[in-house]
Structures are given as structure tokens and as C-alpha cells.
Design an enzyme around this catalytic site. Structure first.
Site, PDB file in Angstrom:
ATOM      1  N   HIS A  53       0.533  -0.926   0.348  1.00 47.25           N
ATOM      2  CA  HIS A  53      -0.394   0.146  -0.330  1.00 47.25           C
ATOM      3  C   HIS A  53       1.171   1.097  -0.223  1.00 47.25           C
ATOM      4  O   HIS A  53       2.187   1.145  -0.246  1.00 47.25           O
ATOM      5  CB  HIS A  53      -0.666  -0.021   0.991  1.00 47.25           C
ATOM      6  CG  HIS A  53      -0.264   0.326   2.869  1.00 47.25           C
ATOM      7  ND1 HIS A  53       0.733  -1.210   3.227  1.00 47.25           N
ATOM      8  CD2 HIS A  53      -0.739   1.230   3.539  1.00 47.25           C
ATOM      9  CE1 HIS A  53       0.489  -0.926   4.415  1.00 47.25           C
ATOM     10  NE2 HIS A  53       0.435   0.781   4.619  1.00 47.25           N
ATOM     11  N   HIS A  55       1.308   3.829   1.905  1.00 48.96           N
ATOM     12  CA  HIS A  55       2.378   4.624   2.864  1.00 48.96           C
ATOM     13  C   HIS A  55       3.608   4.945   2.539  1.00 48.96           C
ATOM     14  O   HIS A  55       4.415   3.549   2.503  1.00 48.96           O
ATOM     15  CB  HIS A  55       1.733   3.887   4.346  1.00 48.96           C
ATOM     16  CG  HIS A  55       0.427   4.542   5.299  1.00 48.96           C
ATOM     17  ND1 HIS A  55      -0.295   3.681   5.700  1.00 48.96           N
ATOM     18  CD2 HIS A  55      -0.587   5.508   4.639  1.00 48.96           C
ATOM     19  CE1 HIS A  55      -1.675   4.193   5.487  1.00 48.96           C
ATOM     20  NE2 HIS A  55      -1.536   5.288   4.791  1.00 48.96           N
ATOM     21  N   ASP A  57       5.771   4.776   5.174  1.00 51.54           N
ATOM     22  CA  ASP A  57       6.900   3.329   5.912  1.00 51.54           C
ATOM     23  C   ASP A  57       7.424   2.174   4.852  1.00 51.54           C
ATOM     24  O   ASP A  57       7.508   1.181   5.412  1.00 51.54           O
ATOM     25  CB  ASP A  57       6.137   3.568   6.853  1.00 51.54           C
ATOM     26  CG  ASP A  57       5.541   3.066   6.920  1.00 51.54           C
ATOM     27  OD1 ASP A  57       4.271   3.004   6.941  1.00 51.54           O
ATOM     28  OD2 ASP A  57       5.064   2.378   8.175  1.00 51.54           O
ATOM     29  N   HIS A  58       6.552   1.800   3.749  1.00 54.22           N
ATOM     30  CA  HIS A  58       6.413   0.784   3.063  1.00 54.22           C
ATOM     31  C   HIS A  58       7.254   0.988   1.456  1.00 54.22           C
ATOM     32  O   HIS A  58       7.261  -0.276   1.114  1.00 54.22           O
ATOM     33  CB  HIS A  58       5.556   0.665   2.886  1.00 54.22           C
ATOM     34  CG  HIS A  58       4.440   0.144   4.273  1.00 54.22           C
ATOM     35  ND1 HIS A  58       3.805  -0.866   4.431  1.00 54.22           N
ATOM     36  CD2 HIS A  58       3.918   0.500   5.355  1.00 54.22           C
ATOM     37  CE1 HIS A  58       3.732  -1.600   5.483  1.00 54.22           C
ATOM     38  NE2 HIS A  58       3.166   0.452   6.166  1.00 54.22           N
ATOM     39  N   HIS A 111      -7.312  -0.540   5.481  1.00 55.09           N
ATOM     40  CA  HIS A 111      -6.577   0.461   6.235  1.00 55.09           C
ATOM     41  C   HIS A 111      -5.849   1.432   5.205  1.00 55.09           C
ATOM     42  O   HIS A 111      -5.460   2.474   5.446  1.00 55.09           O
ATOM     43  CB  HIS A 111      -4.763  -0.580   6.675  1.00 55.09           C
ATOM     44  CG  HIS A 111      -3.868   0.363   6.886  1.00 55.09           C
ATOM     45  ND1 HIS A 111      -3.621   0.857   8.186  1.00 55.09           N
ATOM     46  CD2 HIS A 111      -2.752   0.719   6.292  1.00 55.09           C
ATOM     47  CE1 HIS A 111      -2.646   1.469   8.100  1.00 55.09           C
ATOM     48  NE2 HIS A 111      -1.764   1.746   7.317  1.00 55.09           N
ATOM     49  N   ASP A 128       0.282  -3.641   6.346  1.00 58.70           N
ATOM     50  CA  ASP A 128      -0.544  -3.654   7.682  1.00 58.70           C
ATOM     51  C   ASP A 128      -2.127  -3.663   7.664  1.00 58.70           C
ATOM     52  O   ASP A 128      -3.346  -3.264   8.019  1.00 58.70           O
ATOM     53  CB  ASP A 128      -0.294  -1.863   7.589  1.00 58.70           C
ATOM     54  CG  ASP A 128       0.776  -1.625   7.641  1.00 58.70           C
ATOM     55  OD1 ASP A 128       1.734  -2.000   8.114  1.00 58.70           O
ATOM     56  OD2 ASP A 128       0.760  -0.376   7.620  1.00 58.70           O
ATOM     57  N   HIS A 166       5.064  -4.282  10.599  1.00 59.94           N
ATOM     58  CA  HIS A 166       5.432  -4.398  11.534  1.00 59.94           C
ATOM     59  C   HIS A 166       5.385  -4.851  12.722  1.00 59.94           C
ATOM     60  O   HIS A 166       4.499  -5.842  13.321  1.00 59.94           O
ATOM     61  CB  HIS A 166       4.374  -2.861  12.284  1.00 59.94           C
ATOM     62  CG  HIS A 166       4.545  -1.728  11.405  1.00 59.94           C
ATOM     63  ND1 HIS A 166       4.709  -1.328  11.239  1.00 59.94           N
ATOM     64  CD2 HIS A 166       3.562  -1.531  10.284  1.00 59.94           C
ATOM     65  CE1 HIS A 166       4.640   0.500  10.487  1.00 59.94           C
ATOM     66  NE2 HIS A 166       3.916  -0.069   9.705  1.00 59.94           N
TER      67      HIS A 166
HETATM   68 FE    FE Z   1       2.748   0.637   7.910  1.00 58.83          FE
HETATM   69 ZN    ZN Z   2       0.272   1.757   6.288  1.00 55.24          ZN
END
Ligand code: FE
Ligand code: ZN
Length: 256
Positions: A53, A55, A57-58, A111, A128, A166
Site C-alpha cells: 500500500h 504509505h 514507511d512501505h 487500512h 498493515d 510491523h
Molecule cells: Fe505501516
Molecule cells: Zn500503513
């Protein structure tokens, strides 16, 4: 012989890497450095990236990794995901010929709206969507959407190894105990996972069987969670989506 490892990134992200000693595929490399260090140390060529996805941090590693390795980047269609070479949607499949890997793409919105998961070779890379004993926040989707994504995951074999993005398992267990403090499988998981974290080891992958037994977010068909939701919502006979929504709302309100 394929090896699967999780590389820690940022405070609590995992970058999952599958390799055969020569080629590697990485899931959700939010930062390039941990992955480059690992690839260089093991003389591996990065063949492909799988993104769940949008975001940051990915996806933060996409551009530098594609520049350095010329790897394919498979991702759902979203304007914030950089360096994509192949867009994917639910029902698609991804083949990584160098490693003999084949993944089915599962649409798992909730999410975020673009969220997908990758299923193959007995493993689920769910970003996530599911966490150890938990699930992702509803940043974009609603409870009914997430519950239907989780139903698709629940239909996978119990032995499926669940590779989350995570390390949130211990705090999720603390929350789960507020709903389900007498569940022996949950208390056993707490002992096991606390010991793993005390040794600096990941609690993941888990198995779908373990998540079904301990994860309150996957138990919206379970009478015990329905009873909790009925109390929480002050309404009889909540639907499975409402049960999921009540557990999610309770988690969002919990400061443990
Ligand atoms: Fe994340
Ligand atoms: Zn995320």
C-alpha cells in the site's frame, strides 16, 4: 533452497526478503539502507519489490532500489507510490521467474483503499492489514470493508505463515487480554512472544491458526467477541462487521 528473513527498519517495520543465495525479492522496503546492507553482505541481486500500500514507511526504498538494481516494482495503482513498473490488483498474480516464486494478489482494502496482500508458497504478506494479534487502523476504509478483507484472509489454510509489516505483537496482546484474558492460547502466546522479544527476535511470522485462536480482530464470527461488541455498542445481535468495528473502536480508544 529459499530463505525468508525479516529486516527491521525504522522503529518497528519489517522488510520481508526471500532469497536463494543469488536473487532476492523484498516486500515493502520502506527504507533502502537495511535492505542494501543485507543484499551487499550476502552478494544478492534484488530482482523484485512487492508493495502492499501507499504509505511511505512501505515505499520509501522504491526509487533508490530501482535505480541501483533495476528491479521490478509491483504495487497497487496509487499516485503516491514511486517507481512502479507493474501495477497489481486483486485477482492478479505475480511471477518472479529468477526465484521460481508465484504470488496471488488479494485485495485487502481497509487500512487504506489501495491495500493488497500477496499469497504464495504457504506465506501471506499482509502489510498493515493483519498484525500479530492485531490489525491495521482504518485510515481510509471502514469496518465492513476491513472485515470483508479479513474474511478473505480467514479463508486461507490454517498453516499459512503470516508475515506482517510491523512488530506490534506485544502491545496487541496487552489489548487482547482486556477482551479475552482467560484465553489459554492468548496467554501461551504472550509467554512465547515476550521471550522472543526479550532475545531481540521477531514474533513473526505467526500462523493463521495462531491468529485465529488469539487475534480478536479475526474473531468477529466468534460468540465471545459478539458478546463483547453487544456490550460495547449497547445493541443486541451485532453483525460480524459491527463486531469487528467494535473491537477496532475499543483498540483505538485503549491507552495501554
Ligand atoms: Fe505501516
Ligand atoms: Zn500503513
Amino acid at each position: 533452497m529459499l530463505t525468508l528473513i525479516s529486516l527491521p527498519a525504522f522503529d518497528d517495520n519489517y522488510i520481508w526478503v526471500w532469497h536463494d543465495g543469488r536473487h532476492a525479492v523484498a516486500v515493502d522496503p520502506g527504507a533502502p539502507e537495511p535492505l542494501i546492507d543485507f543484499l551487499e553482505a550476502n552478494r544478492l541481486a534484488l530482482t523484485a519489490i512487492l508493495i502492499t500500500h501507499h504509505h511511505r514507511d512501505h515505499t520509501g526504498g522504491n526509487t533508490p532500489l530501482r535505480q541501483r538494481y533495476g528491479c521490478a516494482v509491483h504495487a497497487p495503482a496509487h499516485p503516491l507510490i514511486p517507481a512502479v513498473t507493474h501495477t497489481v490488483r486483486g485477482g492478479d498474480s505475480v511471477d518472479i521467474a529468477e526465484l521460481g516464486l508465484h504470488f496471488d494478489v488479494l485485495a485487502t482494502p481497509g487500512h487504506t483503499l489501495d491495500h493488497v496482500s500477496y499469497v504464495g508458497h504457504g506465506h501471506l504478506f499482509c502489510g498493515d492489514t493483519v498484525f500479530g494479534c492485531g490489525c491495521g487502523k482504518l485510515s481510509e476504509g471502514d469496518a465492513a470493508m476491513m472485515a470483508s478483507s479479513l474474511d478473505a484472509i480467514l479463508s486461507l489454510p490454517d498453516a499459512t505463515r503470516v508475515c506482517c509489516a510491523h512488530e506490534y505483537t506485544l502491545s496487541n496482546i496487552d489489548f487482547a487480554k482486556t477482551l479475552d484474558g482467560d484465553n489459554p492460547a492468548l496467554l501461551e502466546r504472550e509467554r512465547t512472544d515476550r521471550a522472543l522479544r526479550a532475545q531481540g527476535r521477531p514474533t513473526l511470522p505467526s500462523t493463521l491458526a495462531l491468529e485465529k485462536a488469539t487475534n480478536p480482530f479475526l474473531r468477529f464470527h466468534d460468540p465471545a467477541m459478539a458478546a463483547f461488541a453487544a456490550r460495547y455498542l449497547n445493541r443486541n445481535h451485532p453483525t460480524p462487521a459491527e463486531v469487528f468495528g467494535a473491537v477496532r473502536a475499543a483498540r483505538d480508544a485503549w491507552h495501554g
